[in-house]
Motif scaffolding. Structure first.
Motif, PDB file in Angstrom:
ATOM      1  N   UNK A  64       0.841  -1.194   0.000  1.00 13.95           N
ATOM      2  CA  UNK A  64       0.000   0.000   0.000  1.00 13.95           C
ATOM      3  C   UNK A  64       0.880   1.250   0.000  1.00 13.95           C
ATOM      4  N   UNK A  65       0.525   2.225  -0.845  1.00 10.57           N
ATOM      5  CA  UNK A  65       1.267   3.480  -0.932  1.00 10.57           C
ATOM      6  C   UNK A  65       0.496   4.605  -0.262  1.00 10.57           C
ATOM      7  N   UNK A  66       1.231   5.521   0.352  1.00 12.50           N
ATOM      8  CA  UNK A  66       0.616   6.700   0.954  1.00 12.50           C
ATOM      9  C   UNK A  66       1.665   7.802   1.036  1.00 12.50           C
ATOM     10  N   UNK A  67       1.190   9.021   1.212  1.00  9.65           N
ATOM     11  CA  UNK A  67       2.085  10.158   1.345  1.00  9.65           C
ATOM     12  C   UNK A  67       2.152  10.577   2.808  1.00  9.65           C
ATOM     13  N   UNK A  68       3.364  10.611   3.364  1.00 10.02           N
ATOM     14  CA  UNK A  68       3.582  11.088   4.726  1.00 10.02           C
ATOM     15  C   UNK A  68       3.975  12.564   4.638  1.00 10.02           C
ATOM     16  N   UNK A  69       3.251  13.396   5.366  1.00  9.46           N
ATOM     17  CA  UNK A  69       3.472  14.840   5.296  1.00  9.46           C
ATOM     18  C   UNK A  69       4.793  15.240   5.950  1.00  9.46           C
ATOM     19  N   UNK A  70       5.548  16.062   5.243  1.00  6.88           N
ATOM     20  CA  UNK A  70       6.705  16.732   5.825  1.00  6.88           C
ATOM     21  C   UNK A  70       6.177  18.061   6.349  1.00  6.88           C
ATOM     22  N   UNK A  71       6.380  18.369   7.634  1.00  2.00           N
ATOM     23  CA  UNK A  71       5.812  19.608   8.176  1.00  2.00           C
ATOM     24  C   UNK A  71       6.419  20.842   7.521  1.00  2.00           C
ATOM     25  N   UNK A  72       5.614  21.878   7.400  1.00  5.20           N
ATOM     26  CA  UNK A  72       6.135  23.162   6.928  1.00  5.20           C
ATOM     27  C   UNK A  72       7.140  23.663   7.952  1.00  5.20           C
ATOM     28  N   UNK A  73       8.283  24.126   7.456  1.00  6.38           N
ATOM     29  CA  UNK A  73       9.265  24.698   8.370  1.00  6.38           C
ATOM     30  C   UNK A  73       9.868  25.952   7.771  1.00  6.38           C
ATOM     31  N   UNK A  74      10.296  26.806   8.670  1.00  8.22           N
ATOM     32  CA  UNK A  74      10.767  28.128   8.319  1.00  8.22           C
ATOM     33  C   UNK A  74      12.278  28.131   8.130  1.00  8.22           C
ATOM     34  N   UNK A  75      12.723  28.870   7.140  1.00  9.49           N
ATOM     35  CA  UNK A  75      14.141  29.111   6.910  1.00  9.49           C
ATOM     36  C   UNK A  75      14.361  30.594   7.164  1.00  9.49           C
ATOM     37  N   UNK A  76      14.982  30.905   8.275  1.00 11.61           N
ATOM     38  CA  UNK A  76      15.181  32.305   8.650  1.00 11.61           C
ATOM     39  C   UNK A  76      16.591  32.503   9.173  1.00 11.61           C
ATOM     40  N   UNK A  77      17.191  33.616   8.802  1.00 12.18           N
ATOM     41  CA  UNK A  77      18.487  33.990   9.356  1.00 12.18           C
ATOM     42  C   UNK A  77      18.283  34.259  10.844  1.00 12.18           C
ATOM     43  N   UNK A  78      19.126  33.688  11.719  1.00  9.04           N
ATOM     44  CA  UNK A  78      18.952  33.929  13.158  1.00  9.04           C
ATOM     45  C   UNK A  78      18.919  35.419  13.468  1.00  9.04           C
ATOM     46  N   UNK A  79      17.956  35.782  14.313  1.00  8.10           N
ATOM     47  CA  UNK A  79      17.796  37.191  14.686  1.00  8.10           C
ATOM     48  C   UNK A  79      16.814  37.936  13.816  1.00  8.10           C
ATOM     49  N   UNK A  80      16.507  37.388  12.619  1.00  8.71           N
ATOM     50  CA  UNK A  80      15.522  38.010  11.747  1.00  8.71           C
ATOM     51  C   UNK A  80      14.124  37.540  12.146  1.00  8.71           C
ATOM     52  N   UNK A  81      13.113  38.199  11.615  1.00 10.89           N
ATOM     53  CA  UNK A  81      11.722  37.842  11.870  1.00 10.89           C
ATOM     54  C   UNK A  81      11.446  36.443  11.364  1.00 10.89           C
TER      55      UNK A  81
END
Length: 135
Positions: A114-131
């Motif tokens: 059986x095939x299924x898609x496992x979600x990769x969570x949304x994650x943020x790429x931010x320079x440390x100290x930035x918003x």
């Protein structure tokens, strides 16, 4: 070791945990290039073995430009993960802006085929100290 929190998602007993880190030494802000590494851990909480067959990433930079990346396996592998075991790997992502985000899915097959898609969570790429873009 990590300068950002873990992002987690669970789909059908497959837990995916991602920890991004900004790579200042590989980035060139004056040249318009920012680079992140991310460590992924895939935990099999199901009673059967699963295999990661393919991946899908949606990468969005700070100006809203979207790139979709698809391919077989991860880092050249299509790992089989036994019940209760985990698989980890590291990869990276360059952007032309100092912030962005990634989200996606792993296409898995279980022991019964059986095939299924496992979600990769949304994650943020931010320079440390930035918003932060995502919480």
């Amino acid at each position: 070791m990590y300068d950002t929190p873990a992002y987690e998602a669970e789909t059908e007993g497959v837990l995916i945990r991602v920890r991004p880190s900004y790579l200042a030494g590989q980035s060139d802000p004056d040249g318009g290039r920012w680079v992140w590494a991310y460590q992924v851990e895939i935990v099999n909480l199901t009673p059967t073995a699963i295999q990661l067959m393919a991946r899908r990433w949606v990468i969005t930079d700070g100006q809203g430009r979207v790139e979709e990346v698809r391919g077989a396996g991860v880092v050249g592998e299509q790992p089989v993960i036994k019940p209760g075991d985990s698989y980890s790997y590291a990869s990276g992502c360059p952007l032309g802006t100092p912030s962005g985000s990634m989200v996606g899915g792993y296409y898995m097959t279980d022991a019964s085929g059986r095939s299924f898609e496992a979600a990769i969570p949304a994650f943020s790429l931010d320079v440390p100290g930035d918003r932060r873009v995502l919480n």
